[in-house]
Design a protein around this motif. Sequence first.
Motif, short mmCIF file in Angstrom:
data_model
loop_
_atom_site.label_atom_id
_atom_site.label_comp_id
_atom_site.label_asym_id
_atom_site.label_seq_id
_atom_site.Cartn_x
_atom_site.Cartn_y
_atom_site.Cartn_z
N VAL A 1 0.80 -1.22 0.00
CA VAL A 1 0.00 0.00 0.00
C VAL A 1 0.84 1.27 0.00
CG1 VAL A 1 -0.24 0.14 2.52
CG2 VAL A 1 -2.05 1.04 1.06
N TYR A 2 2.10 1.17 0.39
CA TYR A 2 2.94 2.37 0.45
C TYR A 2 4.15 2.24 -0.49
CZ TYR A 2 0.43 3.25 4.83
OH TYR A 2 -0.53 3.45 5.78
N ASN A 3 4.46 3.31 -1.17
CA ASN A 3 5.67 3.35 -2.01
C ASN A 3 6.85 3.87 -1.18
OD1 ASN A 3 4.60 2.30 -4.43
ND2 ASN A 3 3.68 4.30 -4.89
N TYR A 4 6.99 3.32 0.00
CA TYR A 4 8.04 3.74 0.95
C TYR A 4 8.90 2.54 1.32
CZ TYR A 4 5.36 8.07 1.58
OH TYR A 4 4.71 9.26 1.39
N VAL A 5 9.41 1.87 0.30
CA VAL A 5 10.33 0.75 0.54
C VAL A 5 11.76 1.25 0.39
CG1 VAL A 5 11.11 -1.52 -0.22
CG2 VAL A 5 8.66 -0.95 -0.27
N SER A 6 12.60 0.89 1.33
CA SER A 6 14.01 1.26 1.27
C SER A 6 14.86 0.00 1.47
CB SER A 6 14.35 2.32 2.32
OG SER A 6 13.91 1.94 3.61
N TRP A 7 16.10 0.08 1.04
CA TRP A 7 17.03 -1.04 1.12
C TRP A 7 18.35 -0.58 1.74
CZ3 TRP A 7 15.96 -6.07 -0.37
CH2 TRP A 7 14.79 -6.26 -1.10
#
Lengths: 110, 117
Positions: free
Chosen positions: A31-37
Amino acid sequence: QSALTQPRSVSGSPGQSVTISCTGTSSDVGVYNYVSWYQQYPGKVPKLMIYDVNKRPSGVPDRFSGSKSGNTASLTISGLQTEDEADYYCCSYAGTYTWVFGEGTKVTVL
Amino acid sequence: EVQVVESGGGLVQPGGSLRLSCSASGFIFSTYWMHWVRQAPGKGLVWVSHINNDGSYTTYADSVQGRFTMSRDNAKNKAYLQMNSLRAEDTAVYYCVRGDSHWFSNWGQGALVTVSS
């Protein structure tokens, strides 16, 4: 707040491409485009490699790229180099100002 | 240069308390969210807590809710993590991290907390 699912390990030869998956749910990754690596060498501090699904901070090589489809995000390392051997963690915003990390993936360069 | 430095780690008995401090420099501290992220020995990263820029709002992982309290003093460029009722499973390196929107941009070197009798 269950951890996102990542493969325990992936491997590849120098010059090859490897992809690390990061599976969450419809309450976080989906639901969120807040993925980080984050990249972490043994005994060292984590380093941001990708944010907002597919954006690279300055200084991160363009062989690192991110994407997302549904509840699964992915980190691809193209043209694998020996210095890419490290642990990689995904992280997603999970709403109401909480975040959840993945279990971590060890990348081995053969 | 952005710097984040933790202090206050150490050995504490189960049920005991400890306060971690985080000193920040190289950026306008009062305009950034701050977080604590921990990593148990040989394990992965776990988000622990967040505080908004003026300190009026905090959030916590379920595993520490009600036992840990995060605070900040913008006049001193410091953040804190008060940890009470500590358990063996709280043993970890605790990282203080600057938040940029919804990612973690600058990490401290970490403070080791060991809970053991």
